[in-house]
Design an enzyme around this catalytic site. Structure first.
Site, PDB file in Angstrom:
ATOM      1  N   GLU A  59      58.140  38.020  94.517  1.00  0.00           N
ATOM      2  CA  GLU A  59      56.908  38.786  94.685  1.00  0.00           C
ATOM      3  C   GLU A  59      57.121  40.089  95.460  1.00  0.00           C
ATOM      4  OE1 GLU A  59      53.357  37.707  94.012  1.00  0.00           O
ATOM      5  OE2 GLU A  59      54.502  36.641  92.498  1.00  0.00           O
ATOM      6  N   ASP A  77      47.332  46.359  87.206  1.00  0.00           N
ATOM      7  CA  ASP A  77      47.422  45.240  86.279  1.00  0.00           C
ATOM      8  C   ASP A  77      46.049  44.745  85.847  1.00  0.00           C
ATOM      9  OD1 ASP A  77      46.558  44.104  88.611  1.00  0.00           O
ATOM     10  OD2 ASP A  77      47.964  42.431  88.580  1.00  0.00           O
ATOM     11  N   THR A  82      45.933  44.069  94.991  1.00  0.00           N
ATOM     12  CA  THR A  82      46.756  42.878  95.224  1.00  0.00           C
ATOM     13  C   THR A  82      47.255  42.963  96.653  1.00  0.00           C
ATOM     14  OG1 THR A  82      47.442  42.713  92.915  1.00  0.00           O
ATOM     15  CG2 THR A  82      48.858  41.674  94.550  1.00  0.00           C
TER      16      THR A  82
END
Length: 275
Positions: A59, A77, A82
């Site tokens: 990640e 995305d 995020t």
């Protein structure tokens, strides 16, 4: 203060996250004849630390998962921002749940004022009501131990604990439980065909887990095959090295307990845990 988060090379892009179904976490844990049945689960503190480092290597391109509390960006995305140690997203509901928990535990915190906006943008990629100061305030909140604990607790509630419980119910050991966890982190457990539950169902067409009398190694290969299939359904996941040159490496060595030393690669970068 935490060090700056390492930029993500191939960030996880999850489907919108639904509540984990009762079938995922319900039912007694079954006794099996698996070779790893007597081994500690992924919830053993030492094994959990390994799991956090493995996920962080994929990640965040770093083993230092604790440096990621302050991480936040829009990775374009379609899931909005995020952020954090597990990639909480403003567009998938888990970031909203996290900030609500933080507000419940520490009223008046720097992120509480964004709750109305987080509720409005949930399910969308929008930043409306969050910009221009949300990212700055997130990083400020990340210095607060209470927010760090909230991130840990939501990670466990939504992702880690259900994966471990389902893995134990299926009679698989530490490596298998980790494979479940990593799949839930990336894909969530919504109703779409690439969700964790549907990946597992796809694997069950090819092999049985130990709890159903199957061979653990054969079942885990089937699960990883299904996981690779799911990843290839979305362009963002076309690089499957977090399976091919990490989890599959451990499985081929039959290291079902994830015992160090561990050596693997993700996106071409090499990592190692010696103990």
């Amino acid at each position: 203060m935490h060090a700056p988060a390492t930029p993500r090379k191939h960030p996880a892009r999850r489907a919108v996250i639904g509540l984990l179904g009762a079938a995922l976490i319900a039912g007694p844990l079954l006794t099996t004849q698996s070779a790893s049945a007597a081994a500690p689960g992924l919830d053993d503190p030492a094994k959990k630390e390994i799991a956090m480092q493995l996920v962080s290597s994929a990640e965040n391109s770093s083993l230092d998962w604790k440096a990621q509390y302050k991480y936040i960006e829009d990775i374009k995305d379609g899931r909005g921002y995020t952020a954090g140690i597990i990639g909480f997203c403003s567009g998938t509901g888990d970031m909203l749940d996290l900030v609500e928990l933080y507000a419940e535990r520490k009223p008046g915190n720097v992120l509480e004022k964004y709750l109305p906006a987080l509720r409005r943008v949930n399910g969308t990629p929008s930043h409306e009501g969050l910009d221009p100061n949300f990212t700055k305030d997130w990083k400020k909140a990340a210095q607060d131990p209470a927010f760090q604990k909230a991130q840990n607790d939501e990670r466990d509630r939504v992702y880690f604990n259900p994966a471990v419980k389902r893995g134990k119910a299926d009679g698989i050991g530490v490596l298998g439980q980790f494979a479940y966890y990593d799949a839930i982190v990336m894909h969530g457990d919504g109703s779409d065909k690439t969700s964790f539950s549907n990946i597992r169902k796809r694997a069950l067409r090819s092999a049985k887990p130990p709890a159903q009398g199957g061979d653990e190694v054969a079942y885990l290969h089937a699960f990883l095959d299904a996981r690779v299939w799911a990843m290839k359904q979305e362009e963002a996941h076309e690089d499957t090295s977090r399976v091919d040159t990490a989890q599959r490496v451990f499985l081929n060595k039959k290291n079902l307990n994830l015992d160090p030393p561990l050596a693997w690669k993700v996106y071409g970068d090499s990592y190692r845990i010696d103990r």
